[in-house]
Design an enzyme around this catalytic site. Structure first.
Site, PDB file in Angstrom:
ATOM      1  N   LEU A 183       0.817  -1.213   0.000  1.00 13.58           N
ATOM      2  CA  LEU A 183       0.000   0.000   0.000  1.00 13.58           C
ATOM      3  C   LEU A 183       0.852   1.263   0.000  1.00 13.58           C
ATOM      4  O   LEU A 183       1.866   1.348   0.677  1.00 13.58           O
ATOM      5  CB  LEU A 183      -0.933  -0.003   1.219  1.00 13.58           C
ATOM      6  CG  LEU A 183      -1.873  -1.208   1.299  1.00 13.58           C
ATOM      7  CD1 LEU A 183      -2.752  -1.118   2.549  1.00 13.58           C
ATOM      8  CD2 LEU A 183      -2.734  -1.328   0.048  1.00 13.58           C
ATOM      9  N   HIS A 184       0.413   2.235  -0.819  1.00 16.86           N
ATOM     10  CA  HIS A 184       1.089   3.532  -0.889  1.00 16.86           C
ATOM     11  C   HIS A 184       0.035   4.627  -0.814  1.00 16.86           C
ATOM     12  O   HIS A 184      -1.162   4.333  -0.633  1.00 16.86           O
ATOM     13  CB  HIS A 184       1.931   3.621  -2.170  1.00 16.86           C
ATOM     14  CG  HIS A 184       1.173   3.255  -3.423  1.00 16.86           C
ATOM     15  ND1 HIS A 184       0.072   3.956  -3.854  1.00 16.86           N
ATOM     16  CD2 HIS A 184       1.339   2.247  -4.319  1.00 16.86           C
ATOM     17  CE1 HIS A 184      -0.383   3.430  -4.971  1.00 16.86           C
ATOM     18  NE2 HIS A 184       0.354   2.372  -5.273  1.00 16.86           N
ATOM     19  N   HIS A 201      -3.260   4.172  -2.738  1.00 18.81           N
ATOM     20  CA  HIS A 201      -4.254   3.329  -2.077  1.00 18.81           C
ATOM     21  C   HIS A 201      -4.925   4.086  -0.928  1.00 18.81           C
ATOM     22  O   HIS A 201      -6.130   3.981  -0.722  1.00 18.81           O
ATOM     23  CB  HIS A 201      -3.596   2.070  -1.513  1.00 18.81           C
ATOM     24  CG  HIS A 201      -2.966   1.175  -2.534  1.00 18.81           C
ATOM     25  ND1 HIS A 201      -1.603   0.975  -2.613  1.00 18.81           N
ATOM     26  CD2 HIS A 201      -3.507   0.418  -3.528  1.00 18.81           C
ATOM     27  CE1 HIS A 201      -1.336   0.132  -3.586  1.00 18.81           C
ATOM     28  NE2 HIS A 201      -2.469  -0.217  -4.169  1.00 18.81           N
ATOM     29  N   GLY A 203      -9.065   3.113  -8.467  1.00 15.33           N
ATOM     30  CA  GLY A 203      -8.264   4.245  -8.912  1.00 15.33           C
ATOM     31  C   GLY A 203      -8.364   4.444 -10.417  1.00 15.33           C
ATOM     32  O   GLY A 203      -8.449   3.474 -11.176  1.00 15.33           O
ATOM     33  N   ASP A 232      -5.682   2.835 -13.049  1.00 14.93           N
ATOM     34  CA  ASP A 232      -5.975   1.668 -13.887  1.00 14.93           C
ATOM     35  C   ASP A 232      -7.291   1.951 -14.598  1.00 14.93           C
ATOM     36  O   ASP A 232      -8.323   1.356 -14.296  1.00 14.93           O
ATOM     37  CB  ASP A 232      -6.044   0.412 -13.022  1.00 14.93           C
ATOM     38  CG  ASP A 232      -4.713   0.143 -12.333  1.00 14.93           C
ATOM     39  OD1 ASP A 232      -3.861  -0.502 -12.933  1.00 14.93           O
ATOM     40  OD2 ASP A 232      -4.524   0.632 -11.200  1.00 14.93           O
TER      41      ASP A 232
HETATM   42  P1  AMP Z   1      -3.320  -2.350  -7.026  1.00 17.74           P
HETATM   43  O1  AMP Z   1      -2.944  -2.661  -5.618  1.00 17.74           O
HETATM   44  O2  AMP Z   1      -2.187  -1.864  -7.862  1.00 17.74           O
HETATM   45  O3  AMP Z   1      -4.130  -3.448  -7.673  1.00 17.74           O
HETATM   46  O4  AMP Z   1      -4.292  -1.117  -6.943  1.00 17.74           O
HETATM   47  C1  AMP Z   1      -5.427  -1.148  -6.121  1.00 17.74           C
HETATM   48  C2  AMP Z   1      -6.284   0.043  -6.432  1.00 17.74           C
HETATM   49  O5  AMP Z   1      -5.550   1.230  -6.164  1.00 17.74           O
HETATM   50  C3  AMP Z   1      -6.713   0.104  -7.906  1.00 17.74           C
HETATM   51  O6  AMP Z   1      -8.059   0.549  -7.983  1.00 17.74           O
HETATM   52  C4  AMP Z   1      -5.761   1.119  -8.471  1.00 17.74           C
HETATM   53  O7  AMP Z   1      -6.266   1.810  -9.588  1.00 17.74           O
HETATM   54  C5  AMP Z   1      -5.587   2.061  -7.294  1.00 17.74           C
HETATM   55  N1  AMP Z   1      -4.337   2.803  -7.431  1.00 17.74           N
HETATM   56  C6  AMP Z   1      -3.080   2.309  -7.548  1.00 17.74           C
HETATM   57  N2  AMP Z   1      -2.179   3.304  -7.696  1.00 17.74           N
HETATM   58  C7  AMP Z   1      -2.901   4.458  -7.691  1.00 17.74           C
HETATM   59  C8  AMP Z   1      -2.552   5.841  -7.824  1.00 17.74           C
HETATM   60  N3  AMP Z   1      -1.293   6.243  -8.007  1.00 17.74           N
HETATM   61  N4  AMP Z   1      -3.549   6.747  -7.772  1.00 17.74           N
HETATM   62  C9  AMP Z   1      -4.847   6.352  -7.616  1.00 17.74           C
HETATM   63  N5  AMP Z   1      -5.227   5.072  -7.473  1.00 17.74           N
HETATM   64  C10 AMP Z   1      -4.272   4.143  -7.520  1.00 17.74           C
END
Ligand code: AMP
Length: 286
Positions: free
Chosen positions: A33-34, A37, A147, A150
């Site tokens: 998580l960043h 998230h 987010g 994606d």
């Molecule tokens: P992930 O863990 O990469 O599958 O992402 C989980 C959710 O966080 C997805 O809906 C992503 O689109 C969203 N997300 C990841 N990085 C970002 C970001 N930089 N800004 C906004 N949403 C993000």
């Protein structure tokens, strides 16, 4: 904060909260998580009284085994971040729980999944729709938060929720960027120092196209060429695509005469990054 690792225990918690009349928002993630998230978690808290974060590195959506193996999994840090963010429940099942022997049912997305990322990552979106459907079935939310990073995934999930009568709200949150413009991603930690700098070409390229658009350029081929030139000028970048598409159909457009989004994907070493910019909205210039 409650932590669940089986669909039945997760669903029992959610059902009990719903009986109490409480509204639940879910934030599906693959962990590591960043701030991106966490922006989703904050939005989720504004949308519902209770927030559930799911953490699951979904093997079904990885088309390259090496990428799956290399994907970071700092579960203790993730749980601590969720606690600090005020998350009410985390659902973190194992792959064995999600896909036990005999598992055979998938959610097949339609034409939206054949565009952009689709040909580059065979099976990826089928893995996404299948896991998101399972996560929604386990968490039983009123609203799901994704987010716009994606963008294609968000579009496909919206379509699935409408097509399969899932009956929840889907909300898309703007991309969170580093101060220098790089879109936050769990994969960024795998960039070398040089590639981390080189990766700035993605947001720079999109911004160059957005500036040209703001200056009156409406021709899609010209706008794509403007962005592609910026990325191709960086020797460390291996460009996969720059596309300009309609925000709803994701079909390529020739002129920006409707809400449009420019999307790009490129490799930096063995790390593949994606980014996008909606041309009808202002780019975050922080
Ligand atoms: P992930 O863990 O990469 O599958 O992402 C989980 C959710 O966080 C997805 O809906 C992503 O689109 C969203 N997300 C990841 N990085 C970002 C970001 N930089 N800004 C906004 N949403 C993000």
């Amino acid at each position: 904060m409650q932590v669940f690792d089986t669909p039945d225990s997760m669903r029992a918690w959610s059902q009990a909260r719903r009986v109490e009349g409480r509204r639940i928002a879910v934030v599906p993630t693959m962990g590591a998580l960043h701030e991106g998230h966490l922006a989703l978690v904050r939005a989720a808290s504004d949308l519902a009284e209770l927030v559930v974060v799911t953490i699951f590195v979904n093997p079904l959506q990885f088309n390259q085994p090496a990428d799956l193996d290399a994907y970071p999994r700092p579960i203790d840090d993730d749980l601590a971040a969720c606690r600090t963010a005020g998350v009410d429940a985390v659902y973190a099942p194992t792959a064995a729980v999600m896909y036990p022997p005999g598992f055979q049912t998938h959610v097949e997305p339609g034409v939206l999944a054949g565009r952009l990322e689709g040909p580059m990552r065979p099976g990826h979106f089928r893995g996404v729709t299948t896991v998101v459907m399972k996560l929604l079935a386990a968490t039983v939310p009123h609203v799901a938060v994704f987010g716009r990073k994606d963008f294609q995934q968000l579009t496909i999930v919206r379509r699935m929720v409408a097509d399969l009568d899932v009956g929840i709200e889907v909300v898309g949150i703007p991309i969170v960027r580093e101060p220098d413009g790089l879109a936050l991603s769990s994969r960024n930690v795998r960039l070398t120092a040089d590639d981390r700098i080189a990766a700035l070409v993605l947001s720079r390229a999109l911004r160059a196209a957005a500036d040209a658009h703001a200056g009156g350029e409406l021709d899609a081929a010209d706008l794509k060429a403007t962005a592609a030139r910026v990325i191709e000028a960086e020797p460390r970048a291996r460009l996969e695509y720059v596309e300009l598409v309609d925000v709803e159909s994701l079909a390529a457009i020739e002129r920006v005469d409707r809400p449009a989004v420019m999307l790009t994907a490129a490799w930096f070493g063995d790390v593949r990054l994606i980014d996008n910019l909606e041309l009808d909205s202002r780019m975050d210039r922080r």
